[in-house]
Design a protein around this motif. Structure first.
Motif, short mmCIF file in Angstrom:
data_model
loop_
_atom_site.label_atom_id
_atom_site.label_comp_id
_atom_site.label_asym_id
_atom_site.label_seq_id
_atom_site.Cartn_x
_atom_site.Cartn_y
_atom_site.Cartn_z
N ALA A 13 2.82 -5.70 -6.88
CA ALA A 13 1.58 -5.56 -6.12
C ALA A 13 0.37 -5.59 -7.06
CB ALA A 13 1.60 -4.27 -5.31
N LEU A 14 0.50 -4.95 -8.21
CA LEU A 14 -0.59 -4.95 -9.19
C LEU A 14 -0.83 -6.35 -9.75
CD1 LEU A 14 0.22 -1.66 -11.18
CD2 LEU A 14 -1.88 -2.13 -9.89
N GLU A 15 0.26 -7.01 -10.15
CA GLU A 15 0.13 -8.35 -10.73
C GLU A 15 -0.52 -9.32 -9.76
OE1 GLU A 15 4.13 -9.32 -11.93
OE2 GLU A 15 3.65 -8.94 -14.03
N GLN A 16 -0.18 -9.20 -8.49
CA GLN A 16 -0.70 -10.11 -7.47
C GLN A 16 -2.04 -9.64 -6.89
OE1 GLN A 16 2.41 -10.74 -4.54
NE2 GLN A 16 3.97 -10.96 -6.13
N GLN A 17 -2.53 -8.49 -7.42
CA GLN A 17 -3.77 -7.89 -6.93
C GLN A 17 -3.75 -7.73 -5.41
OE1 GLN A 17 -7.49 -9.02 -9.03
NE2 GLN A 17 -6.29 -10.69 -9.94
N CYS A 36 -1.24 -0.19 -1.09
CA CYS A 36 -1.56 0.89 -0.16
C CYS A 36 -0.36 1.22 0.73
CB CYS A 36 -2.76 0.49 0.69
SG CYS A 36 -3.42 1.84 1.70
N GLU A 37 0.35 0.18 1.16
CA GLU A 37 1.53 0.38 2.01
C GLU A 37 2.64 1.10 1.25
OE1 GLU A 37 4.72 -2.31 4.61
OE2 GLU A 37 2.87 -3.21 3.85
N LEU A 38 2.86 0.72 -0.03
CA LEU A 38 3.87 1.37 -0.86
C LEU A 38 3.55 2.85 -1.06
CD1 LEU A 38 4.38 -1.37 -3.60
CD2 LEU A 38 6.13 -0.59 -1.99
N LEU A 39 2.28 3.13 -1.36
CA LEU A 39 1.86 4.51 -1.57
C LEU A 39 1.97 5.33 -0.29
CD1 LEU A 39 -1.27 3.88 -3.81
CD2 LEU A 39 0.95 4.73 -4.55
N SER A 40 1.62 4.72 0.84
CA SER A 40 1.72 5.40 2.12
C SER A 40 3.17 5.71 2.46
CB SER A 40 1.10 4.53 3.21
OG SER A 40 1.22 5.15 4.48
#
Length: 274
Positions: free
Chosen positions: A245-249, A255-259
């Motif tokens: 997710a970070l690499e692809q910005q 946000c979905e992963l954190l949620s």
């Protein structure tokens, strides 16, 4: 009732202190003399044991491979209850039940400890309110199990859980062993040597158990390698999702992963996990 505790490190000595506080006759057995002297000074034991003669209950507070050898080769009194406090259970259970025994075996795992080791870190109150796991199978002597449940309550444990050895090892791979692996790996960043003034509770929580006893934990990891590898693989898979997710910005995916993680956390955060 005579109880002998073999191994007077932080857990074994704390077992002695808790049992003595409960009014039991407790004897310590240890390969070196100094812990015996300290336990005597603190009145956690009534004396030193050379063997297991006359013991009603024996508790082995030993590294896994030494405990395995003791369970297989030692001469325990007929009918005595013999418990170990190792962080893995299936390998020990397999050895114990590989042939008939004169003693009655119970797997025991106190879920308590500190970052430090040795008898100087021990305390008679270490187990107050903590969890205790006792393992059982179809060969377990019920009266022995009930006796250890009663002993656990007397020692101050807040919750006593019965489990199979397989379930114990699978859960401990997640709740204890993976946490130690992650903490130990986390501190290897070269930035840690420059972190003074930049740390807070998050860093302290993550690094608290990094200073483990490498010899004992290596034994535990290898004796439980299949469940532990499965949990490491699960964690790597999750971390790769965050990295992707970070690499692809991709802020939406992050946000979905954190949620999702927050929901998992909220589902168990009110359960007592000490």
């Amino acid at each position: 009732m005579k109880i002998i505790v073999y191994g007077l490190g932080i857990i074994g000595a704390s077992v002695c202190g808790a049992l003595k506080r409960a009014g039991h006759s407790v004897y310590g057995k240890n390969r070196s003399r100094q812990p015996i002297e300290i336990a005597l000074q603190r009145r956690w034991i009534d004396g030193a044991a050379i063997d297991y003669e006359g013991a009603d209950i024996v508790i082995l507070a030993l590294p896994p491979r030494i405990a395995l050898r003791e369970l297989d080769e030692a001469k325990f009194p007929n009918g005595a209850i013999v418990a170990d406090i190792c962080g893995v259970k299936k390998p020990l259970e397999q050895v114990v039940f590989s042939r008939p025994r004169a003693y009655r075996y119970i797997g025991m795992h106190p879920m308590a400890g500190k970052e430090t080791t040795g008898i100087t870190s021990a305390s008679e109150t270490l187990f107050d309110g903590a969890n205790l796991i006792l393992t059982r199978n179809e060969k377990t002597d019920e009266s022995a199990l009930n006796a250890m449940i009663g002993l656990g309550k007397e020692m101050g444990f807040g919750r006593i859980v019965e489990s199979t050895a397989e379930q114990h090892d699978k859960m401990i791979a997640l709740t204890s062993q993976l946490a130690h692996v992650v903490s130990n790996a986390y501190v290897k960043s070269p930035l840690t040597e420059h972190c003074f003034g930049f740390t807070g509770g998050s860093f302290q929580d993550m690094t608290r158990i990094a200073g483990l006893d490498e010899n004992v934990w290596t034994e535990l990891f290898f004796l439980n390698k299949v469940p532990l590898c499965k949990e490491i693989d699960r964690l790597i898979h999750c971390l790769q999702q965050y990295r992707s997710a970070l690499e692809q910005q991709d802020e939406g995916s992050m946000c979905e992963l954190l949620s999702e993680g927050k929901k998992f956390h909220n589902s168990f955060k009110n359960i007592k996990t000490d």
